[in-house]
Design an enzyme around this catalytic site. Sequence first.
Site, short mmCIF file in Angstrom:
data_model
loop_
_atom_site.label_atom_id
_atom_site.label_comp_id
_atom_site.label_asym_id
_atom_site.label_seq_id
_atom_site.Cartn_x
_atom_site.Cartn_y
_atom_site.Cartn_z
N HIS A 94 4.21 32.46 18.14
CA HIS A 94 5.64 32.59 18.43
C HIS A 94 6.44 31.34 18.14
CE1 HIS A 94 8.17 35.68 20.88
NE2 HIS A 94 8.74 35.34 19.75
N ASP A 121 8.71 40.38 25.12
CA ASP A 121 7.66 39.41 25.42
C ASP A 121 7.31 39.48 26.90
OD1 ASP A 121 6.10 36.97 25.47
OD2 ASP A 121 7.38 36.11 23.92
N HIS A 123 6.42 36.80 28.26
CA HIS A 123 6.82 35.43 28.62
C HIS A 123 8.27 35.18 28.21
CE1 HIS A 123 2.48 35.53 27.58
NE2 HIS A 123 2.34 34.81 28.69
N ASP A 125 9.44 32.12 27.09
CA ASP A 125 9.50 31.17 25.97
C ASP A 125 10.78 30.33 26.00
OD1 ASP A 125 7.11 32.33 25.31
OD2 ASP A 125 7.84 33.38 23.54
N HIS A 138 4.73 27.30 21.37
CA HIS A 138 5.13 28.72 21.26
C HIS A 138 5.88 29.18 22.51
CE1 HIS A 138 1.36 30.84 23.24
NE2 HIS A 138 1.73 29.78 23.91
N ASP A 223 6.72 39.97 20.41
CA ASP A 223 5.46 39.30 20.73
C ASP A 223 4.44 40.39 21.09
OD1 ASP A 223 3.39 37.96 22.26
OD2 ASP A 223 4.78 36.34 22.72
N ASP A 225 2.15 40.40 23.07
CA ASP A 225 1.86 40.51 24.51
C ASP A 225 2.97 41.19 25.30
OD1 ASP A 225 3.75 38.50 25.39
OD2 ASP A 225 2.28 36.94 24.98
N GLU A 268 2.27 36.52 17.31
CA GLU A 268 1.15 36.31 18.25
C GLU A 268 -0.05 37.21 17.99
OE1 GLU A 268 0.69 33.89 20.60
OE2 GLU A 268 2.66 32.93 20.40
#
Length: 303
Positions: A94, A121, A123, A125, A138, A223, A225, A268
């Site tokens: 990422h 995502d 997350h 980030d 990332h 992403d 994830d 990712e």
Amino acid sequence: RNCILIGAPMDSGKRSKGCLMGPDAYRTAGLPQALRDLGHEVSDRGNVAPAPFTARPHPKLVELEATIAWTQSLADAAEAAMQEGLPIFMGGDHALSLGSVLGVMRHARQAARPLFVLWLDAHSDFHTPETSNSGNLHGTPLGYVTGRKGFDGFPEIGTPLPQENVAIIGLRSVDAAERAALQDSAITHVDMREIDESGIARPLQAFLDRVAAANGLLHVSLDVDFLDPAVAPAVGTTVPGGATVREGHLVMEMLHDSGLMTSLDLVELNPFLDERGKTATLMVDLAASALGRRVFDRPNRAY
Ligand code: DIR
Ligand code: MN
Ligand code: MN
Ligand code: MN
């Protein structure tokens, strides 16, 4: 549409390696043909390389110089591709979005259009190099493009992306420092509970309506994830409780219907962790949905 595939075999954004195999996994899983089958013009530009750099050890940050070098070359590639069509960045981790979003920001400035960013995502980030606990860059692209301090050595971003123009959807792993900064920010942050309670379509449509009202460009950063690890295991930072296959497709189908998406990151994917191409194939299918694949046109039924 003129889809421009740009391979970004970037692996410097975190310690664990394997995302450099991502671009070829997307090619192997048939991304170019899937888009051609939808009637798009597709040109695969091969892989971008980082600008020349000298690696120096840093007490905390992982592969800082390499990440700066990738940011430089990817920003140039993104800016150039935006003149010609819809760039699709095949990552790579990422951290590639430090460069892709920067290049798209430059293009938006020239085009005098506001830029919006949709971040799908687990997350947020939203770290800076200073707030990052892991030293993995990332975790920083949204911090960078919105103009947070501490990105010494990275290209100047110029006017930052306004926080109001960013929506993060899918959140379920947010570090304390990011959480505090996000709560204080104007970034739209939609966590999994909100998705459970309201469905994913409502917060997404609200954001898309804002993009449309502003006649904005829309960069989408997907992403792996964001998705649940049961359906998308090929990522180094799995977090349970992610988006389902159908939620992923619904987001992509709505993006297509909106006609708003002007650039896309696929990030990712770590093919080293995949199960016989399962995650790569799902990511290709999601990209296809974002570019018009559907089961049926929407019937206008009065139930
Ligand atoms: C964690 C994990 N917040 C970090 N970040 C990401 O290292 O800063 N994992 N982006 O995918
Ligand atoms: Mn991410
Ligand atoms: Mn993530
Ligand atoms: Mn808040």
